[in-house]
Design a protein around this motif. Structure first.
Motif, PDB file in Angstrom:
ATOM      1  N   MET A  59       0.688  -1.316  -0.042  1.00 33.08           N
ATOM      2  CA  MET A  59      -0.153  -0.054  -0.041  1.00 33.08           C
ATOM      3  C   MET A  59       0.738   1.357  -0.037  1.00 33.08           C
ATOM      4  N   ILE A  60       0.490   2.256  -0.768  1.00 31.88           N
ATOM      5  CA  ILE A  60       1.268   3.473  -0.883  1.00 31.88           C
ATOM      6  C   ILE A  60       0.255   4.415   0.131  1.00 31.88           C
ATOM      7  N   TYR A  61       1.160   5.131   1.101  1.00 32.22           N
ATOM      8  CA  TYR A  61       0.384   6.046   1.939  1.00 32.22           C
ATOM      9  C   TYR A  61       0.657   7.544   1.180  1.00 32.22           C
ATOM     10  N   GLU A  62      -0.345   8.204   1.124  1.00 32.88           N
ATOM     11  CA  GLU A  62      -0.241   9.392   0.369  1.00 32.88           C
ATOM     12  C   GLU A  62      -0.811  10.613   1.331  1.00 32.88           C
ATOM     13  N   VAL A  63      -0.010  11.770   1.110  1.00 33.94           N
ATOM     14  CA  VAL A  63       0.051  12.972   1.944  1.00 33.94           C
ATOM     15  C   VAL A  63      -0.083  14.147   1.118  1.00 33.94           C
TER      16      VAL A  63
END
Lengths: 172, 377
Positions: free
Chosen positions: A1-5
């Motif tokens: 999973m890619i965590y996006e901010v």
């Protein structure tokens, strides 16, 4: 999973640097990360967005962040002009630099007076490092220690103090 | 050992490790940070020279002089800055002078835009310079080192395209080859012919009509035969540094059993791979062909990869106003050599920073199935 901010700020507040510091902190933890900015016009005061992706695995994407897991707002006056919640995942956090709770229709609104901390410790209203403290408290994607180290390496102890203060003071 | 840093800084560090004799730059967004760091390296005594030029036309003039004198020369620019080098790019190529120009790819005015597309470098496609496009910052770092070696082996200038902001301003973990390793790969430039005050000579002299065309034809032939060198240098790099990018000219991604293929360059090709991955999970036979080397154009490799496919689309961030998109035009020519020619579609998008999303690229794969399509997306 890619965590996006996604960071929202105004030119001069350090939104781009905040995203960059976050990417470096994640890199220190052996994670894969990528931060990049989207400038409006290149001048102080203009709305700026900056993005950061963090993942345990390599990833390719160079597209803007449209569906962030967390949104960080460095200037609460942006809220009336920019849809800062756009695409925010259901239940995703929004962390705002504001002395009172901002009027946002989101389940997880956090706020802290980062301007106060920045003025106190840095003598100028550059709130990016302070807001990273609030971000670290609200999420657990990057360790507080990693962020403190990166901020110390790049901007010195006074910025670390602003970061620690906002880590302690952020409210929901 | 990976360091998390901005693509521009990483490329500047890679350039520094190539030990250029002359760096000459004029700042322009989004390539400014590369020049800034080269200038800083010079100030710290880590770079032999840095010329703060008054304009890009002076940067290219400095590169031509440095290269003609046998030196390794580098400049960095974008958009209007590259356009300002235009006339001298033809001189540099015609005079067979190796050099590297890193381009932080950006749109051309008007209207004014600081954001990414490929109109700037593609406008220089006929100059005789080689052109490479990096998909990501690691490739940009690796290509900078390879480009010097290729350029000096074939005596032609090289342009390295990095998508403005997407690559130039991205901060990510990157591996920058150590100087001792780069020295093993890229020895000092040896120039057979060079300017020398003790043995004066003229370069780029006058050519009468009976000679001029022959020189230009030779330039074209030499550019074509540079393809072998590009592949060889890429293989050599892969062997020493352990990173490989297709065959050096093109990269095929899940193309072997694919029925539909999207062609692109730069960071858009990476997003296209993500789009193809998502469609593969849903059982669709799709792949991506990335053009890494745009000049010389790898027609043979492209024809081979596309032979027998049902549908192919070219997605590019450039246009030839009043005609057809440039990469599409080249691919159209290339597939005339296919035994079984695929249906070819053209998509133009991402101009002036219009974000090329994975979702928007998935839609393009869908369009390929319905037949030939020519669209601005």
């Amino acid at each position: 999973m890619i965590y996006e901010v996604r960071f929202h700020g105004r030119g001069g507040q350090g939104a781009v640097t905040a995203a960059n510091l976050l990417a470096v902190a994640a890199g220190h933890e052996g994670k894969y990360s990528r931060a990049f900015p989207f400038f409006g016009v290149e001048r102080r005061g203009a709305p700026v967005q900056a993005f950061c992706r963090i993942s345990d695995k390599p990833f390719r994407s160079y597209q803007n962040v449209y569906t962030p897991n967390t949104v960080v707002v460095l200037d609460s006056t942006l809220i009336k002009d920019v849809d800062v919640l756009s695409g925010l995942e259901k239940g995703g956090h929004v962390v705002v630099n504001c002395h009172t709770c901002p009027d946002l229709k989101s389940a997880s609104v956090h706020y802290v007076d980062a301007t106060k901390s920045a003025l106190k410790h840095l003598k100028k209203p550059i709130v990016n490092t302070a807001m990273l403290g609030a971000f670290a408290k609200v999420t657990d994607i990057v360790k507080l220690e990693s962020l403190k180290q990166v901020v110390k390496d790049n901007f010195g102890e006074s910025n670390v103090k602003a970061l620690e203060e906002c880590y302690a003071e952020v409210k929901q | 050992m990976k360091k998390t840093l901005e693509g521009s800084i990483a490329v500047a560090e890679a350039i520094k490790n190539c030990e250029p004799d002359v760096a000459a730059c004029y700042p322009i967004t989004p390539s400014t940070h590369i020049g800034e760091h080269l200038s800083e390296f010079f100030a710290n005594g880590e770079l032999k020279s840095y010329v703060n030029t008054e304009a890009e036309i002076s940067s290219i003039a400095a590169l031509i002089g440095a290269s003609a004198a046998g030196g390794r020369a580098i400049s960095v620019t974008s958009s209007q800055g590259l356009a300002y080098m235009h006339e001298s790019l033809f001189c540099a190529a015609g005079m067979r002078l190796p050099m590297l120009i890193v381009v932080g790819n950006r749109s051309l005015s008007a209207p004014l835009s600081i954001w990414n597309d490929w109109q700037d470098s593609i406008a220089e496609r006929d100059s005789g310079c080689m052109q490479f496009y990096a998909e990501n910052n690691q490739e940009a770092v690796d290509l900078a080192i390879q480009a010097f070696k290729i350029s000096e082996a074939v005596n032609l200038p090289a342009i390295l395209g990095m998508d403005g902001f997407y690559l130039t301003h991205s901060v990510e973990p990157l591996d920058i080859p150590e100087i001792t390793e780069v020295q093993k790969f890229l020895p000092k430039r040896v120039s057979a012919v060079k300017l020398d005050t003790k043995n004066p000579l003229t370069m780029g002299a006058y050519a009468f009509p009976q000679y001029y065309q022959g020189f230009r034809q030779d330039l074209h032939k030499d550019l074509l035969s540079a393809k072998t060198t590009i592949k060889n240098v890429h293989n050599e790099f892969a062997k020493q540094f352990g990173r490989k990018y297709g065959n050096g000219l093109i990269e095929e991604y899940n193309t072997k059993d694919a029925e539909y293929i999207l062609i692109s360059m730069g960071s858009a090709a990476g997003n296209a791979k993500d789009a193809a991955d998502e469609l593969r999970t849903a059982g669709e036979k799709v792949g991506v062909l990335r053009i890494r080397c745009y000049r010389p154009f790898p027609s043979e490799d492209i024809a081979k990869a596309l032979d027998g496919k049902k549908g192919v689309g070219v997605f590019e961030k450039a246009y030839s106003m009043g005609a057809v998109p440039p990469v599409y035009a080249d691919v159209s020519e290339a597939i005339t050599n296919c035994k079984s020619r695929p249906q070819l579609s053209s998509f133009v998008g991402g101009l002036g920073g219009k974000d090329v999303t994975v979702d928007s690229l998935k839609i393009l794969f869908g369009k390929l199935k319905k037949g030939v399509c020519k669209e601005w997306v």
